[in-house]
Motif scaffolding. Sequence first.
Motif, PDB file in Angstrom:
ATOM      1  N   SER A 171     -99.882  -9.192 -13.336  1.00 44.82           N
ATOM      2  CA  SER A 171     -99.449  -7.950 -13.986  1.00 44.82           C
ATOM      3  C   SER A 171     -97.972  -7.658 -13.731  1.00 44.82           C
ATOM      4  CB  SER A 171    -100.289  -6.773 -13.489  1.00 44.82           C
ATOM      5  OG  SER A 171    -100.059  -6.524 -12.106  1.00 44.82           O
ATOM      6  N   ILE A 172     -97.355  -8.377 -12.805  1.00 46.45           N
ATOM      7  CA  ILE A 172     -95.934  -8.175 -12.467  1.00 46.45           C
ATOM      8  C   ILE A 172     -95.095  -9.184 -13.249  1.00 46.45           C
ATOM      9  CG2 ILE A 172     -94.243  -7.998 -10.604  1.00 46.45           C
ATOM     10  CD1 ILE A 172     -96.607  -6.065 -10.346  1.00 46.45           C
ATOM     11  N   PRO A 173     -94.069  -8.738 -13.948  1.00 48.81           N
ATOM     12  CA  PRO A 173     -93.224  -9.678 -14.715  1.00 48.81           C
ATOM     13  C   PRO A 173     -92.610 -10.743 -13.805  1.00 48.81           C
ATOM     14  CG  PRO A 173     -92.742  -7.401 -15.328  1.00 48.81           C
ATOM     15  CD  PRO A 173     -93.632  -7.341 -14.131  1.00 48.81           C
ATOM     16  N   ASP A 174     -92.591 -11.966 -14.300  1.00 46.09           N
ATOM     17  CA  ASP A 174     -92.002 -13.063 -13.525  1.00 46.09           C
ATOM     18  C   ASP A 174     -90.510 -12.826 -13.315  1.00 46.09           C
ATOM     19  OD1 ASP A 174     -94.426 -14.348 -13.375  1.00 46.09           O
ATOM     20  OD2 ASP A 174     -94.065 -15.591 -15.158  1.00 46.09           O
ATOM     21  N   GLY A 175     -90.015 -13.338 -12.209  1.00 42.00           N
ATOM     22  CA  GLY A 175     -88.599 -13.209 -11.919  1.00 42.00           C
ATOM     23  C   GLY A 175     -88.347 -13.052 -10.434  1.00 42.00           C
ATOM     24  N   PRO A 176     -87.085 -12.936 -10.025  1.00 43.09           N
ATOM     25  CA  PRO A 176     -86.742 -12.826  -8.597  1.00 43.09           C
ATOM     26  C   PRO A 176     -87.388 -11.624  -7.909  1.00 43.09           C
ATOM     27  CG  PRO A 176     -84.792 -13.330  -9.905  1.00 43.09           C
ATOM     28  CD  PRO A 176     -85.882 -13.023 -10.877  1.00 43.09           C
ATOM     29  N   ALA A 177     -87.483 -10.490  -8.606  1.00 42.36           N
ATOM     30  CA  ALA A 177     -88.082  -9.297  -7.993  1.00 42.36           C
ATOM     31  C   ALA A 177     -89.528  -9.568  -7.596  1.00 42.36           C
ATOM     32  CB  ALA A 177     -88.009  -8.115  -8.956  1.00 42.36           C
ATOM     33  N   LYS A 178     -90.252 -10.230  -8.467  1.00 44.25           N
ATOM     34  CA  LYS A 178     -91.642 -10.560  -8.178  1.00 44.25           C
ATOM     35  C   LYS A 178     -91.734 -11.527  -7.002  1.00 44.25           C
ATOM     36  CE  LYS A 178     -95.721 -12.665 -10.382  1.00 44.25           C
ATOM     37  NZ  LYS A 178     -96.278 -13.132 -11.680  1.00 44.25           N
ATOM     38  N   GLU A 179     -90.942 -12.584  -7.027  1.00 42.38           N
ATOM     39  CA  GLU A 179     -91.008 -13.591  -5.969  1.00 42.38           C
ATOM     40  C   GLU A 179     -90.591 -13.010  -4.620  1.00 42.38           C
ATOM     41  OE1 GLU A 179     -92.503 -16.483  -6.378  1.00 42.38           O
ATOM     42  OE2 GLU A 179     -92.870 -15.695  -8.393  1.00 42.38           O
ATOM     43  N   ASN A 180     -89.561 -12.179  -4.630  1.00 46.10           N
ATOM     44  CA  ASN A 180     -89.141 -11.558  -3.380  1.00 46.10           C
ATOM     45  C   ASN A 180     -90.186 -10.568  -2.869  1.00 46.10           C
ATOM     46  OD1 ASN A 180     -86.720 -12.938  -3.175  1.00 46.10           O
ATOM     47  ND2 ASN A 180     -85.573 -11.399  -4.348  1.00 46.10           N
ATOM     48  N   GLY A 181     -90.827  -9.867  -3.790  1.00 50.29           N
ATOM     49  CA  GLY A 181     -91.906  -8.967  -3.395  1.00 50.29           C
ATOM     50  C   GLY A 181     -93.069  -9.722  -2.781  1.00 50.29           C
ATOM     51  N   LYS A 182     -93.431 -10.834  -3.405  1.00 43.47           N
ATOM     52  CA  LYS A 182     -94.504 -11.668  -2.842  1.00 43.47           C
ATOM     53  C   LYS A 182     -94.142 -12.151  -1.439  1.00 43.47           C
ATOM     54  CE  LYS A 182     -96.325 -14.846  -5.450  1.00 43.47           C
ATOM     55  NZ  LYS A 182     -96.420 -15.972  -6.392  1.00 43.47           N
ATOM     56  N   MET A 183     -92.888 -12.494  -1.236  1.00 46.33           N
ATOM     57  CA  MET A 183     -92.445 -12.955   0.073  1.00 46.33           C
ATOM     58  C   MET A 183     -92.619 -11.855   1.122  1.00 46.33           C
ATOM     59  SD  MET A 183     -88.671 -14.330   1.204  1.00 46.33           S
ATOM     60  CE  MET A 183     -87.948 -12.695   0.945  1.00 46.33           C
ATOM     61  N   VAL A 184     -92.277 -10.628   0.754  1.00 43.91           N
ATOM     62  CA  VAL A 184     -92.441  -9.504   1.689  1.00 43.91           C
ATOM     63  C   VAL A 184     -93.919  -9.248   1.972  1.00 43.91           C
ATOM     64  CG1 VAL A 184     -92.066  -7.024   2.016  1.00 43.91           C
ATOM     65  CG2 VAL A 184     -90.279  -8.430   0.986  1.00 43.91           C
ATOM     66  N   GLY A 185     -94.744  -9.307   0.936  1.00 45.98           N
ATOM     67  CA  GLY A 185     -96.184  -9.109   1.119  1.00 45.98           C
ATOM     68  C   GLY A 185     -96.789 -10.163   2.021  1.00 45.98           C
TER      69      GLY A 185
END
Length: 443
Positions: free
Chosen positions: A128-142
């Motif tokens: 549900s989250i658009p692909d891109g750096p924001a998503k990948e960085n968020g996943k890294m924090v999670g």
Amino acid sequence: MNALKRIAMVGLLISPNLLVAPWAAAQNAVTNWNNIAITAARATKIPGSATGGGAVIYPAYMQLAVYNAVTAIDGGFEPYKYSLTAPAGASADAAAIEAAYETLLQVLPDQQSYLNGQYNDPVVGIASIPDGPAKENGKMVGHASASALMALRADDGRGANVPYSFPTTPVPGVWILWPGATAPATPWLGQMRPFTFDDPAQFLPEPPPDLSSQTWTDDYNQVKALGAKDSTVRTPEQTEIALFWTESTTTQYGRMLRAKAIELNLSLADTARLFAMTYTSSADAIIGCWNAKYHYSFWRPVTAIRNGDIDGNPDTISDPNWTPLATTPAHPEYPSAHGCITGAVTDTLKTYFGNPNLGISLDSTVTGTTHYFNSIREWQNEVGWARIYAGFHYHSAVMQGLTLGHKVAHHVVKNYFRPVRSKHDRERNDDDSRNSPECDEDR
């Protein structure tokens, strides 16, 4: 003995999905994954997870990991016991989903298939989250938050093999299994390390009433009359109240919390904080509650009333055929688990919203009804009577359970999840707290 009068029928033929559809747009990653966590905890076959208090514990792990992940990105609140560094622009939603998913995989491994499906779902999952750096960085924090939380909780006693011995025949004041119960529920729960203090017995309540006391006599005869399956004094309204509160507390309170967050349109960060506070308070309250239950090992009404002739009290007349209205849970009586959880939840909500007269509605899938409360006190009062009407508990156990829950919640909200403030403001607030007497009104 006044019971709540305002009970509204919920249409049993209406799909639950249709009931929540009007608010779907206001849901967020925290509310979505709270529902997923509770569903998984209730479905798991890990001993003690779905019953015996375990279902309260597992969502707490997830809510803490989610809270720290979201807080690392959105800021505003103190992290829980560990700090994370988030890249600029990281998606807090992606962080919340990743933290929830990875934490649940570790605490509920037998639910991997279900959790994978939810994680990949286009509505509630990472897709549900658009692909891109924001998503990948968020996943890294999670991911970092889930890993840190589980490392912090390593060897905390969750699911440990804790033996518990008990009599096989009635002994005055002592809990035993009754026909239909196969084993004591989750003795390990009372020995595990709490989330916000070290000793599970830190808030141990006073002992149950002495069997020769007037308090015991009153407690015994009250539940004997009101809690019997064939009671002639319990009203239909009181019967409905008893059955209303026999639904899983975790499930019932989860629906209420999600509805309240959606109703108030709380932000992702505020929702994460509310849920972390509430589930941590509930988890530590149930740990303390289970510690007390197996410490005192006090007998349930179903045993005491059938064997009232052995307690040495001439005013507790036995009834060998006495049966409670609802099926008694398979763990000792004192204190009331529902009282412990409700005390923790109500006190947390009172502090979070700053209002003891917070309007709350709760529904039950057991009765198909909704109960409305104009204050925390009304809510607590009904829960207390419900456990007596159901034949589960004595009045003393309910009151001590609520008190334990209050104490845990007070400890949690005083020491954790606080808004970020300057050092000067915090020191001044701590001085004021030390110099001011505690107020127990509306508890």
